[in-house]
Scaffold this active site. Structure first.
Site, PDB file in Angstrom:
ATOM      1  N   GLU A 145     121.340 -76.262 -37.534  1.00  0.00           N
ATOM      2  CA  GLU A 145     122.102 -77.477 -37.882  1.00  0.00           C
ATOM      3  C   GLU A 145     122.476 -77.500 -39.370  1.00  0.00           C
ATOM      4  OE1 GLU A 145     120.657 -81.147 -36.145  1.00  0.00           O
ATOM      5  OE2 GLU A 145     120.105 -80.089 -34.326  1.00  0.00           O
TER       6      GLU A 145
HETATM    7  C1  LIG Z   1     116.328 -71.202 -32.328  1.00  0.00           C
HETATM    8  C2  LIG Z   1     117.781 -71.404 -32.638  1.00  0.00           C
HETATM    9  C3  LIG Z   1     118.470 -72.427 -32.009  1.00  0.00           C
HETATM   10  C4  LIG Z   1     119.849 -72.595 -32.250  1.00  0.00           C
HETATM   11  N1  LIG Z   1     120.546 -73.534 -31.538  1.00  0.00           N
HETATM   12  C5  LIG Z   1     121.900 -73.569 -31.644  1.00  0.00           C
HETATM   13  C6  LIG Z   1     122.684 -74.381 -30.767  1.00  0.00           C
HETATM   14  O1  LIG Z   1     122.171 -75.091 -29.911  1.00  0.00           O
HETATM   15  N2  LIG Z   1     124.039 -74.336 -30.891  1.00  0.00           N
HETATM   16  C7  LIG Z   1     124.656 -73.556 -31.821  1.00  0.00           C
HETATM   17  O2  LIG Z   1     125.887 -73.568 -31.882  1.00  0.00           O
HETATM   18  N3  LIG Z   1     123.945 -72.792 -32.678  1.00  0.00           N
HETATM   19  C8  LIG Z   1     122.586 -72.769 -32.594  1.00  0.00           C
HETATM   20  N4  LIG Z   1     121.850 -71.971 -33.432  1.00  0.00           N
HETATM   21  C9  LIG Z   1     122.517 -71.249 -34.495  1.00  0.00           C
HETATM   22  C10 LIG Z   1     122.190 -71.816 -35.859  1.00  0.00           C
HETATM   23  O3  LIG Z   1     122.833 -73.043 -36.028  1.00  0.00           O
HETATM   24  C11 LIG Z   1     122.590 -70.744 -36.884  1.00  0.00           C
HETATM   25  O4  LIG Z   1     121.522 -69.807 -36.892  1.00  0.00           O
HETATM   26  C12 LIG Z   1     122.853 -71.299 -38.255  1.00  0.00           C
HETATM   27  O5  LIG Z   1     124.034 -72.019 -38.254  1.00  0.00           O
HETATM   28  C13 LIG Z   1     122.960 -70.205 -39.314  1.00  0.00           C
HETATM   29  O6  LIG Z   1     123.843 -69.215 -38.907  1.00  0.00           O
HETATM   30  P1  LIG Z   1     123.386 -67.676 -38.932  1.00  0.00           P
HETATM   31  O7  LIG Z   1     122.039 -67.582 -38.339  1.00  0.00           O
HETATM   32  O8  LIG Z   1     124.444 -66.858 -38.330  1.00  0.00           O
HETATM   33  O9  LIG Z   1     123.232 -67.343 -40.471  1.00  0.00           O
HETATM   34  P2  LIG Z   1     124.388 -66.872 -41.475  1.00  0.00           P
HETATM   35  O10 LIG Z   1     125.481 -67.870 -41.504  1.00  0.00           O
HETATM   36  O11 LIG Z   1     124.712 -65.458 -41.212  1.00  0.00           O
HETATM   37  O12 LIG Z   1     123.613 -66.989 -42.843  1.00  0.00           O
HETATM   38  C14 LIG Z   1     122.654 -66.027 -43.290  1.00  0.00           C
HETATM   39  C15 LIG Z   1     122.122 -66.504 -44.634  1.00  0.00           C
HETATM   40  O13 LIG Z   1     123.211 -66.596 -45.560  1.00  0.00           O
HETATM   41  C16 LIG Z   1     123.313 -67.895 -46.103  1.00  0.00           C
HETATM   42  N5  LIG Z   1     124.711 -68.258 -46.289  1.00  0.00           N
HETATM   43  C17 LIG Z   1     125.708 -68.242 -45.371  1.00  0.00           C
HETATM   44  N6  LIG Z   1     126.858 -68.644 -45.915  1.00  0.00           N
HETATM   45  C18 LIG Z   1     126.601 -68.925 -47.212  1.00  0.00           C
HETATM   46  C19 LIG Z   1     127.388 -69.386 -48.308  1.00  0.00           C
HETATM   47  N7  LIG Z   1     128.663 -69.668 -48.171  1.00  0.00           N
HETATM   48  N8  LIG Z   1     126.779 -69.556 -49.490  1.00  0.00           N
HETATM   49  C20 LIG Z   1     125.453 -69.310 -49.631  1.00  0.00           C
HETATM   50  N9  LIG Z   1     124.660 -68.876 -48.654  1.00  0.00           N
HETATM   51  C21 LIG Z   1     125.225 -68.680 -47.449  1.00  0.00           C
HETATM   52  C22 LIG Z   1     122.627 -68.803 -45.086  1.00  0.00           C
HETATM   53  O14 LIG Z   1     122.146 -69.995 -45.681  1.00  0.00           O
HETATM   54  C23 LIG Z   1     121.507 -67.916 -44.588  1.00  0.00           C
HETATM   55  O15 LIG Z   1     120.420 -67.963 -45.462  1.00  0.00           O
HETATM   56  C24 LIG Z   1     120.491 -71.772 -33.193  1.00  0.00           C
HETATM   57  C25 LIG Z   1     119.774 -70.765 -33.839  1.00  0.00           C
HETATM   58  C26 LIG Z   1     118.454 -70.559 -33.556  1.00  0.00           C
HETATM   59  C27 LIG Z   1     117.738 -69.417 -34.211  1.00  0.00           C
END
Ligand SMILES: Cc1cc2nc3c(=O)[nH]c(=O)nc-3n(C[C@H](O)[C@H](O)[C@H](O)COP(=O)(O)OP(=O)(O)OC[C@H]3O[C@@H](n4cnc5c(N)ncnc54)[C@H](O)[C@@H]3O)c2cc1C
Length: 620
Positions: free
Chosen positions: A438
């Site tokens: 979120e």
């Molecule tokens: C258990 C679980 C439940 C989930 N449930 C849902 C769900 O119900 N529906 C859904 O749609 N998604 C869901 N998600 C997805 C979740 O919302 C994402 O994991 C989250 O949005 C982060 O995306 P990512 O993991 O791809 O990380 P990324 O976006 O790849 O980020 C990796 C790292 O880079 C950092 N980062 C990224 N962009 C920037 C920036 N511009 N500046 C600085 N730092 C940055 C992030 O903070 C993070 O530390 C779930 C994930 C998990 C693990």
């Protein structure tokens, strides 16, 4: 250079960088909420205003509403204690169907559905009270309830659904239907501009054909109906092609919907989270939520409210930690004394209790604001999410340290040896994800920074639009001359805040430091201009200060609303800790190693320090 979007709102200059980055920023800007007519307490802190009347006196839940919540929560708690074993859920990865059915019968999946559609019509406060209780016991069950109701179909339909959509889908949730929210894709995490799921409108306009995949969709493997965000046909705006993201209600039994994999995580073993695939799925045109192209704005607006549940869930777990730490701190004798009485133990107990108190203060304050629907709470919801999820991680870590070896031991193993089965390791595993989903903590800070700068950008709009005539400039100089002076004077001439009694000193501190924060933010905006967006370490510190000030204010106000004498001590201790952190953030703005960190990270990514990885068995 026109810095307004097609609705005339000011947008952040997207600056230099790749086309991909420009598009990502543009999409994020488009999805920002419309203007709000009501003030935001925390938003104003960044402008040097401490509007204490917005949170003092601390709002109270009405007696009638409280009674509704009390009766429901008591029934649900008894049911869960009798029928649900959270450690078994953790071990088996299943929430027993009889528990899901029992909760459905009680209306757990229709708490947020208005009464006229057969739901329980709960206030945000009662909903959050329920989630707090469930989360304190079983994280996976809390997530099942929350993914369905905080971000799944109920919330977006409540906010943006048509009457037909509400009539069609809401009654099913009272019967126990479960929903989910699907935004993330393998290439779409924090950046929705990379979305590849596509929905193509049929020639006769009656339906869309959806193709693509969605990752980590919580409840996705068991849901009846889900919200899916997908790209629809691009729009041409001012001669440029603009990506359109649209939200759809998708029924999971539609041909072409497939659950490819149920994902497994570090914690929350009982969640039904999956990778979903959509192949030529026919989605009726009437299943579009809000409008074509408003999908991301809808998703963000949903998450703005959905985010309020995480602080409640985190507070529930923190309270469970308190209970464990209190018992252990008294019972465990080492070196002739209970471990809670050694000074290192006392420090932990003070941190645990004061931080939990502040989390609770934030939770009920933001819940009450959401119920009143009078104030703009986007910023506060993000701050509450950021603060509570980060705080809970520290709280579970501290509790584990305090429990020693038993903190690391599984509850089932403790139980088998005849000891109280305190599940600290499970709670720690379960809560780690909260700073990631979120909106990650990093993204929360960027979101806050964008909102904090907005009042200045609004003022500067005529300049950004390319105007530079003497009239515009002299008006701005006049405004900012007085405003900046006020920020200096305000640091000296603040209100007494006697109404806060012994906590008045902290309200005075918040007022003074809101002025200081406003000065710093303005100064850095002037110095770095468009480049400030890239100064994430600096912005992060400013946002931490704003968040701490907001939490301090909530904690002090909450303390004055309670009869317990120790509430004042808890708020006072929390504020003392927060003030030290704020001092550190302000100091680090002028004295930091940001430049060196940037250089080191660059070398690192350029493989110049790969030698440091020597001596391991690489995992591919
Ligand atoms: C258990 C679980 C439940 C989930 N449930 C849902 C769900 O119900 N529906 C859904 O749609 N998604 C869901 N998600 C997805 C979740 O919302 C994402 O994991 C989250 O949005 C982060 O995306 P990512 O993991 O791809 O990380 P990324 O976006 O790849 O980020 C990796 C790292 O880079 C950092 N980062 C990224 N962009 C920037 C920036 N511009 N500046 C600085 N730092 C940055 C992030 O903070 C993070 O530390 C779930 C994930 C998990 C693990």
């Amino acid at each position: 250079m026109d810095q307004t979007n097609d609705e005339g709102r000011v947008t952040l200059p997207t600056g230099e960088g790749s086309e991909e980055k420009r598009q990502a920023l543009e999409i994020a800007e488009e999805a920002r909420a419309e203007e709000y007519s009501h003030p935001s307490f925390a938003g104003q802190l960044f402008m040097g205003k401490f509007e204490s009347s917005l949170l003092f006196p601390y709002p109270k839940q009405s007696e009638d509403d409280r009674k509704v919540g009390d009766a429901f929560i008591a029934e649900l708690s008894t049911f869960l204690e009798e029928h649900l074993d959270p450690d078994e859920v953790d071990a088996t990865r299943e929430i027993p169907q009889k528990v899901i059915d029992g909760m459905a019968k009680m209306g757990v999946f229709a708490m947020k559905i208005p009464k006229e559609y057969g739901g329980l019509g709960f206030s945000q406060t009662n909903y959050n009270r329920t989630v707090m209780k469930v989360a304190s016991y079983c994280g996976s069950t809390a997530v099942l309830i929350s993914a369905h109701q905080s971000i799944g179909v109920p919330q977006p339909l409540k906010m943006f659904g048509t009457e037909e959509q509400k009539k069609k889908y809401f009654p099913g949730f009272r019967e126990g239907k479960i929903s989910a929210f699907a935004l993330t894709e393998p290439d779409v995490g924090s950046d929705p501009a990379r979305m590849t799921a596509v929905a193509k409108l049929s020639d006769d306009g009656s339906h869309y054909i959806l193709n693509g995949s969605k990752l980590w969709c919580t409840n996705g493997t068991i849901a009846d109906v889900i919200v899916v965000m997908a790209q629809t046909a691009p729009k041409i705006v001012k001669g440029k092609q603009k990506k359109q993201i649209t939200a759809f209600i998708v029924e999971m039994d539609s041909p072409g919907v497939e659950v490819i994999h149920r994902c497994e995580f570090m914690g929350l073993n009982g969640i039904y989270n999956g990778l979903l695939a959509f192949t030529d799925v026919k989605v009726p045109a009437e299943n579009v939520i809000w409008d074509e192209g408003r999908g991301l704005a809808m998703a963000l607006a949903t998450i703005n409210v959905g985010r309020l549940t995480l602080p409640a869930a985190c507070t529930g777990v923190a309270k469970q930690c308190l209970r464990i730490a209190r018992q252990w701190g008294n019972e465990r004798i080492q070196w002739g004394m209970p471990v809670g009485l050694h000074e290192a133990g006392r420090e932990k107990l003070a941190f645990l209790s004061a931080t939990t108190f502040a989390m609770e203060a934030l939770t009920w304050l933001t819940s009450s604001w959401a119920d009143k629907a009078e104030v703009d709470i986007r910023i506060e919801a993000a701050m509450a999410k950021l603060f509570c999820t980060e705080a809970l991680w520290k709280i579970t870590d501290t509790t584990m340290q305090f429990r020693g070896g038993r903190g690391y031991e599984k509850a089932s193993s403790l139980k088998a040896r005849g000891e109280p089965p305190f599940p600290v390791e499970r709670m720690m595993r379960d809560c780690r994800i909260n700073t990631i989903l979120e909106g990650t903590s990093e993204i929360m800070k960027l979101f806050l920074a964008r909102e904090a700068m907005d009042p200045h950008l609004q003022k500067l709009m005529p300049l950004l639009r390319g105007g530079s005539n003497i009239k515009i400039l002299s008006k701005l100089i006049g405004y900012y001359g007085t405003w900046y002076l006020k920020q200096w004077m305000g640091s000296w001439l603040c209100s007494k805040h006697c109404e806060l009694g012994p906590l008045a000193k902290h309200f005075r501190y918040i007022e003074k430091n809101a002025h200081k924060l406003a000065r710093y933010l303005f100064y850095y905006m002037a110095v770095y201009q468009q480049k400030l967006e890239r100064k994430q370490m600096l912005l992060g510190r400013l946002m931490e200060v704003g968040t701490e000030l907001f939490v301090m204010a909530a904690a002090c106000s909450y303390a004055t609303s309670l009869e317990e004498e120790s509430a004042t001590d808890l708020a006072d201790y929390f504020c003392r800790m927060a003030r030290r952190r704020i001092k550190g953030h302000f100091a680090a703005m002028g004295d930091n190693d940001d430049k060196q960190a940037n250089v080191l990270a660059k070398y690192f990514l350029e493989d110049k320090m790969q030698w440091l990885e020597n001596g391991i068995i690489p995992i591919e």
